[in-house]
Design a protein around this motif. Structure first.
Motif, mmCIF file in Angstrom:
data_model
loop_
_atom_site.group_PDB
_atom_site.id
_atom_site.type_symbol
_atom_site.label_atom_id
_atom_site.label_comp_id
_atom_site.label_asym_id
_atom_site.label_seq_id
_atom_site.Cartn_x
_atom_site.Cartn_y
_atom_site.Cartn_z
ATOM 1 N N GLN A 102 0.854 -1.182 0.000
ATOM 2 C CA GLN A 102 0.000 0.000 0.000
ATOM 3 C C GLN A 102 0.890 1.231 0.000
ATOM 4 O OE1 GLN A 102 -2.545 -0.522 3.501
ATOM 5 N NE2 GLN A 102 -4.275 -0.588 2.086
ATOM 6 N N THR A 103 0.445 2.260 -0.696
ATOM 7 C CA THR A 103 1.139 3.542 -0.693
ATOM 8 C C THR A 103 0.544 4.391 0.425
ATOM 9 O OG1 THR A 103 1.506 3.413 -3.066
ATOM 10 C CG2 THR A 103 1.647 5.602 -2.062
ATOM 11 N N PHE A 123 4.615 -2.953 2.637
ATOM 12 C CA PHE A 123 4.448 -4.245 1.991
ATOM 13 C C PHE A 123 3.745 -5.209 2.931
ATOM 14 C CE2 PHE A 123 7.544 -2.486 -0.847
ATOM 15 C CZ PHE A 123 7.206 -3.043 -2.073
ATOM 16 N N SER A 124 2.865 -6.005 2.379
ATOM 17 C CA SER A 124 2.163 -7.022 3.151
ATOM 18 C C SER A 124 3.169 -8.055 3.628
ATOM 19 C CB SER A 124 1.097 -7.689 2.280
ATOM 20 O OG SER A 124 0.525 -8.778 2.952
ATOM 21 N N PHE A 146 -6.246 -9.935 -0.734
ATOM 22 C CA PHE A 146 -6.070 -8.833 0.220
ATOM 23 C C PHE A 146 -7.279 -7.917 0.320
ATOM 24 C CE2 PHE A 146 -1.854 -9.979 -1.418
ATOM 25 C CZ PHE A 146 -1.291 -10.431 -0.243
ATOM 26 N N GLY A 147 -8.203 -8.020 -0.626
ATOM 27 C CA GLY A 147 -9.382 -7.165 -0.627
ATOM 28 C C GLY A 147 -9.238 -6.049 -1.639
ATOM 29 N N LYS A 148 -10.336 -5.742 -2.316
ATOM 30 C CA LYS A 148 -10.329 -4.671 -3.321
ATOM 31 C C LYS A 148 -10.064 -3.340 -2.624
ATOM 32 C CE LYS A 148 -12.890 -3.550 -7.460
ATOM 33 N NZ LYS A 148 -12.353 -4.425 -8.466
ATOM 34 N N GLY A 149 -9.119 -2.582 -3.124
ATOM 35 C CA GLY A 149 -8.781 -1.286 -2.541
ATOM 36 C C GLY A 149 -7.826 -1.377 -1.362
ATOM 37 N N TYR A 154 2.006 -4.065 -6.730
ATOM 38 C CA TYR A 154 2.566 -5.364 -6.395
ATOM 39 C C TYR A 154 3.897 -5.533 -7.105
ATOM 40 C CZ TYR A 154 0.578 -7.060 -10.844
ATOM 41 O OH TYR A 154 0.252 -7.226 -12.167
ATOM 42 N N GLU A 155 4.721 -6.396 -6.549
ATOM 43 C CA GLU A 155 5.985 -6.769 -7.169
ATOM 44 C C GLU A 155 5.947 -8.254 -7.443
ATOM 45 O OE1 GLU A 155 9.117 -5.548 -4.523
ATOM 46 O OE2 GLU A 155 8.908 -3.445 -5.088
ATOM 47 N N LEU A 156 6.577 -8.666 -8.532
ATOM 48 C CA LEU A 156 6.635 -10.074 -8.896
ATOM 49 C C LEU A 156 8.060 -10.574 -8.773
ATOM 50 C CD1 LEU A 156 4.461 -10.129 -12.144
ATOM 51 C CD2 LEU A 156 3.745 -10.618 -9.808
ATOM 52 N N TYR A 157 8.204 -11.788 -8.279
ATOM 53 C CA TYR A 157 9.505 -12.437 -8.181
ATOM 54 C C TYR A 157 9.388 -13.822 -8.777
ATOM 55 C CZ TYR A 157 10.374 -8.865 -4.631
ATOM 56 O OH TYR A 157 10.514 -7.683 -3.970
#
Length: 170
Positions: A102-103, A123-124, A146-149, A154-157
């Motif tokens: 989240q920002t 970050f979650s 995580f729920g809408k909003g 997101y980051e991908l690894y």
């Protein structure tokens, strides 16, 4: 003649002016805004690039040439979209770990947005793994997990690029 009974025509074209290909003609009665006409053209063929307008012969401006050109995204947006498609092709079928954040606007944050405001990213603590199909699919899975909003980015690894764990439990 009443303005609502005037019959107008719009010709949809694909390609550069002078060497374009005719797609179809659209007819309507009465007034229509440029935005409404472009929306109709998009429904008929998203490939249109130019619309030539021909007003009803009874219209006082009949005989004048009116041309609408489809607004294209800025070059930078086009290049970014192309890079995204290339990245989707490269990732398709690979398993990825997804890490959402989240920002949070924070005057003490070490990142700056386009307006120069400070923010940080939270970050979650939970990641999930998924077979990659598209960026939109990953976003939908983030909503489900995580729920809408409840997340902004997101980051991908890839499995082999995850950092080594700092601890394990087992």
């Amino acid at each position: 003649m009443h303005p609502d009974t005037l019959k107008h025509k719009a010709s949809l074209w694909f390609g550069e002016f002078g060497s374009s290909v005719h797609i179809t003609d659209v007819y309507w009665e009465g007034d229509i805004s440029q935005a409404e006409l472009m929306a109709v053209a998009d429904q008929i063929s998203p490939d249109w690039q130019t619309i030539d307008l021909e007003l009803d012969p009874q219209h006082p401006c009949h005989g004048q040439t009116y041309r609408l050109t489809k607004p294209w995204p800025p070059r930078a947006d086009e290049e970014e979209a192309l890079r995204a498609l290339e990245m989707e092709d490269a990732l398709e079928g690979h398993y990825v770990w997804v890490h959402c954040c989240q920002t949070v606007m924070d005057p003490e944050g070490d990142l700056l947005d386009e307006a120069g405001r400070a923010y940080r990213q939270d970050f979650s603590t939970v990641m999930f793994c998924s077979e990659f199909t598209s960026f939109d699919d990953i976003a939908q899975q983030c909503d489900e997990n995580f729920g809408k909003g409840e997340w902004d980015e997101y980051e991908l690894y890839l499995d082999d690029t995850l950092p080594p764990p700092v601890a394990s439990f087992g």
